[in-house]
Design a protein around this motif. Structure first.
Motif, mmCIF file in Angstrom:
data_model
loop_
_atom_site.group_PDB
_atom_site.id
_atom_site.type_symbol
_atom_site.label_atom_id
_atom_site.label_comp_id
_atom_site.label_asym_id
_atom_site.label_seq_id
_atom_site.Cartn_x
_atom_site.Cartn_y
_atom_site.Cartn_z
ATOM 1 N N GLU A 189 -21.207 29.449 0.933
ATOM 2 C CA GLU A 189 -22.626 29.532 1.065
ATOM 3 C C GLU A 189 -23.467 28.569 2.339
ATOM 4 O OE1 GLU A 189 -24.301 28.844 -2.771
ATOM 5 O OE2 GLU A 189 -23.616 30.646 -3.568
ATOM 6 N N ASN A 190 -22.481 28.107 3.122
ATOM 7 C CA ASN A 190 -23.140 27.123 4.024
ATOM 8 C C ASN A 190 -24.179 26.028 3.601
ATOM 9 O OD1 ASN A 190 -21.795 28.306 6.400
ATOM 10 N ND2 ASN A 190 -23.110 30.050 6.131
ATOM 11 N N LYS A 191 -23.648 25.560 2.294
ATOM 12 C CA LYS A 191 -24.590 24.465 1.747
ATOM 13 C C LYS A 191 -23.538 23.273 1.541
ATOM 14 C CE LYS A 191 -28.300 27.117 -0.356
ATOM 15 N NZ LYS A 191 -29.237 27.045 -1.403
ATOM 16 N N THR A 192 -24.140 22.230 1.510
ATOM 17 C CA THR A 192 -23.484 20.907 1.225
ATOM 18 C C THR A 192 -23.667 20.326 -0.493
ATOM 19 O OG1 THR A 192 -23.862 20.081 3.467
ATOM 20 C CG2 THR A 192 -23.002 18.556 1.583
ATOM 21 N N PRO A 193 -22.532 20.188 -1.032
ATOM 22 C CA PRO A 193 -22.596 19.938 -2.552
ATOM 23 C C PRO A 193 -22.890 18.358 -2.754
ATOM 24 C CG PRO A 193 -20.482 20.938 -1.691
ATOM 25 C CD PRO A 193 -21.020 20.819 -0.622
ATOM 26 N N PHE A 194 -23.601 17.882 -3.660
ATOM 27 C CA PHE A 194 -23.936 16.578 -3.886
ATOM 28 C C PHE A 194 -23.947 16.444 -5.419
ATOM 29 C CE2 PHE A 194 -28.232 18.404 -3.954
ATOM 30 C CZ PHE A 194 -28.769 17.699 -4.939
ATOM 31 N N LEU A 195 -23.785 15.376 -5.915
ATOM 32 C CA LEU A 195 -23.754 15.108 -7.519
ATOM 33 C C LEU A 195 -24.443 13.872 -7.664
ATOM 34 C CD1 LEU A 195 -21.445 12.994 -8.227
ATOM 35 C CD2 LEU A 195 -19.881 15.057 -7.843
ATOM 36 N N HIS A 196 -24.837 13.593 -9.064
ATOM 37 C CA HIS A 196 -25.292 12.375 -9.559
ATOM 38 C C HIS A 196 -24.362 12.012 -10.680
ATOM 39 C CE1 HIS A 196 -28.860 13.889 -7.582
ATOM 40 N NE2 HIS A 196 -28.794 12.583 -7.169
ATOM 41 N N VAL A 197 -24.014 10.886 -11.029
ATOM 42 C CA VAL A 197 -23.252 10.292 -11.890
ATOM 43 C C VAL A 197 -23.689 8.682 -12.151
ATOM 44 C CG1 VAL A 197 -21.399 9.419 -10.218
ATOM 45 C CG2 VAL A 197 -20.678 9.701 -12.623
ATOM 46 N N VAL A 198 -23.748 8.555 -13.638
ATOM 47 C CA VAL A 198 -23.997 7.236 -13.926
ATOM 48 C C VAL A 198 -23.370 6.255 -13.592
ATOM 49 C CG1 VAL A 198 -24.447 5.869 -16.261
ATOM 50 C CG2 VAL A 198 -25.055 8.177 -16.083
ATOM 51 N N GLU A 199 -23.656 5.030 -12.711
ATOM 52 C CA GLU A 199 -23.189 4.149 -12.093
ATOM 53 C C GLU A 199 -21.888 3.381 -13.046
ATOM 54 O OE1 GLU A 199 -25.199 0.901 -10.631
ATOM 55 O OE2 GLU A 199 -26.232 0.438 -12.491
ATOM 56 N N SER A 200 -22.086 3.467 -14.390
ATOM 57 C CA SER A 200 -21.019 2.616 -15.213
ATOM 58 C C SER A 200 -19.765 3.734 -15.671
ATOM 59 C CB SER A 200 -21.729 2.344 -16.734
ATOM 60 O OG SER A 200 -22.400 3.371 -17.365
ATOM 61 N N ASN A 201 -19.999 5.220 -15.073
ATOM 62 C CA ASN A 201 -18.930 5.706 -15.596
ATOM 63 C C ASN A 201 -17.840 5.887 -14.540
ATOM 64 O OD1 ASN A 201 -17.446 8.195 -16.379
ATOM 65 N ND2 ASN A 201 -18.864 9.440 -16.757
ATOM 66 N N ILE A 202 -16.981 4.780 -14.690
ATOM 67 C CA ILE A 202 -16.086 4.493 -13.401
ATOM 68 C C ILE A 202 -14.951 5.604 -13.287
ATOM 69 C CG2 ILE A 202 -14.556 2.692 -12.698
ATOM 70 C CD1 ILE A 202 -17.440 2.016 -12.731
ATOM 71 N N GLY A 203 -14.295 6.064 -14.393
ATOM 72 C CA GLY A 203 -13.468 7.023 -14.286
ATOM 73 C C GLY A 203 -13.856 8.334 -13.785
ATOM 74 N N ALA A 204 -15.307 8.964 -14.084
ATOM 75 C CA ALA A 204 -15.549 9.910 -13.287
ATOM 76 C C ALA A 204 -15.808 9.934 -11.753
ATOM 77 C CB ALA A 204 -17.001 10.304 -13.926
ATOM 78 N N ILE A 205 -16.334 8.361 -11.234
ATOM 79 C CA ILE A 205 -16.597 8.049 -10.003
ATOM 80 C C ILE A 205 -15.184 8.052 -9.059
ATOM 81 C CG2 ILE A 205 -17.327 6.368 -8.392
ATOM 82 C CD1 ILE A 205 -19.435 5.549 -10.659
ATOM 83 N N LYS A 206 -14.173 7.610 -9.851
ATOM 84 C CA LYS A 206 -12.624 7.373 -9.164
ATOM 85 C C LYS A 206 -12.215 8.983 -9.011
ATOM 86 C CE LYS A 206 -11.072 3.157 -10.613
ATOM 87 N NZ LYS A 206 -10.426 2.307 -11.631
ATOM 88 N N LEU A 207 -12.422 9.793 -9.895
ATOM 89 C CA LEU A 207 -12.251 11.302 -9.740
ATOM 90 C C LEU A 207 -12.847 11.835 -8.550
ATOM 91 C CD1 LEU A 207 -10.832 13.664 -10.769
ATOM 92 C CD2 LEU A 207 -12.677 14.117 -12.124
ATOM 93 N N TYR A 208 -14.111 11.742 -8.553
ATOM 94 C CA TYR A 208 -14.971 12.397 -7.568
ATOM 95 C C TYR A 208 -14.585 11.755 -6.111
ATOM 96 C CZ TYR A 208 -17.876 13.504 -11.480
ATOM 97 O OH TYR A 208 -18.504 13.791 -12.897
ATOM 98 N N GLU A 209 -14.240 10.445 -6.017
ATOM 99 C CA GLU A 209 -13.769 9.836 -4.775
ATOM 100 C C GLU A 209 -12.387 10.387 -4.322
ATOM 101 O OE1 GLU A 209 -16.239 5.357 -5.105
ATOM 102 O OE2 GLU A 209 -14.210 5.339 -5.877
ATOM 103 N N LYS A 210 -11.700 10.563 -5.307
ATOM 104 C CA LYS A 210 -10.283 11.288 -5.005
ATOM 105 C C LYS A 210 -10.312 12.444 -4.482
ATOM 106 C CE LYS A 210 -7.385 9.300 -8.118
ATOM 107 N NZ LYS A 210 -6.501 9.493 -9.387
ATOM 108 N N LEU A 211 -11.461 13.277 -4.875
ATOM 109 C CA LEU A 211 -11.728 14.768 -4.352
ATOM 110 C C LEU A 211 -12.324 14.678 -3.026
ATOM 111 C CD1 LEU A 211 -12.458 16.441 -7.648
ATOM 112 C CD2 LEU A 211 -10.508 16.633 -6.651
ATOM 113 N N GLY A 212 -12.937 13.624 -2.599
ATOM 114 C CA GLY A 212 -13.603 13.214 -1.489
ATOM 115 C C GLY A 212 -15.005 13.035 -1.403
ATOM 116 N N PHE A 213 -15.573 12.807 -2.673
ATOM 117 C CA PHE A 213 -17.019 12.640 -2.482
ATOM 118 C C PHE A 213 -17.075 10.973 -2.099
ATOM 119 C CE2 PHE A 213 -17.145 16.274 -5.181
ATOM 120 C CZ PHE A 213 -18.724 16.844 -5.080
ATOM 121 N N VAL A 214 -18.253 10.709 -1.652
ATOM 122 C CA VAL A 214 -18.525 9.296 -1.135
ATOM 123 C C VAL A 214 -19.847 8.922 -1.600
ATOM 124 C CG1 VAL A 214 -17.196 9.268 0.832
ATOM 125 C CG2 VAL A 214 -19.584 10.138 1.077
#
Length: 226
Positions: A189-214
């Motif tokens: 759709e020519n938009k950029t995805p973003f998300l919010h994750v609680v900073e203590s949720n280390i497992g989720a953050i690692k998953l998102y980083e693996k997929l390319g989120f910064v």
């Protein structure tokens, strides 16, 4: 991408309710809230007179969040907690093959969708939240076991949200495939995805980083109650 546009992510609720989601806004001038049937979020651009807007909204919704800077409040309400999140962004499609059937969720799935989100992440998801964007799920033996959808939307950005897997079905890669599906559809759709994750949720953050989120920045959600 223009830096000027990306700066809108510093105040995502305000800009969503000024752009794509303006039809869901309760507008108090320098403060805007989502209609409480859809989402318990608000944002502001100027702290002057924000306390009055918060007081008025608290008559419509007695438990909600201001997203961004800490708001000034009156004695009629209180800040129950500060939820510190990482705001993460991704700049290109995810090159992951999808081998599980992903179903676009519709009104007939609403009860099951709301039940699953509130089982795992209670407090954020309302009955009409799925009307804010597209939601997708994975079913196993006719049971909805994992979902991912869209929440806040601006002209140039869409928030990936409700990344939820039933506790009995974690570790099977469902979230990874759903995020891939939703992220790539947003790019279409020519938009950029973003998300919010609680900073203590280390497992989720690692998953998102693996997929390319910064991580772009930290973002506070101020929980306000009467």
């Amino acid at each position: 991408m223009k830096t000027l546009e990306e700066n809108k992510l510093d105040n995502p609720v305000w800009h969503s309710l000024s752009e794509t989601h303006k039809g869901f806004a309760i507008d108090y001038g320098n403060t805007k809230f989502y209609n409480p049937d859809y989402c318990p979020f608000g944002g502001f651009i100027d702290s002057e007179n924000i306390a009055g807007a918060i007081d008025h909204y608290s008559t419509l919704n007695n438990n909600f969040f201001i997203v961004g800077e800490k708001p000034e409040i009156s004695d009629a309400v209180k800040i129950t907690k500060e939820l510190v999140c990482l705001q993460m962004i991704i700049y290109e499609k995810i090159g992951l093959s999808i081998d599980t059937e992903i179903v676009r969720l519709t009104e007939i799935h609403n009860e099951e969708l709301c039940a699953l989100v509130n089982l795992v992440q209670p407090g954020y998801f309302k009955n009409k939240t799925p009307l804010l964007g597209n939601y997708f799920g994975i079913f196993k033996e006719n049971q909805l076991v994992a979902i991912t959808g869209e929440r806040m939307k601006m002209n140039d950005f869409t928030e990936v949200s409700a990344i939820v897997t039933h506790p009995d079905h974690t570790g099977k890669g469902y979230a990874k495939q759903l995020i891939t599906h939703v992220v790539n559809a947003i790019f279409e759709e020519n938009k950029t995805p973003f998300l919010h994750v609680v900073e203590s949720n280390i497992g989720a953050i690692k998953l998102y980083e693996k997929l390319g989120f910064v991580t772009r920045r930290k973002m506070s959600l101020w929980n306000i109650t009467k």
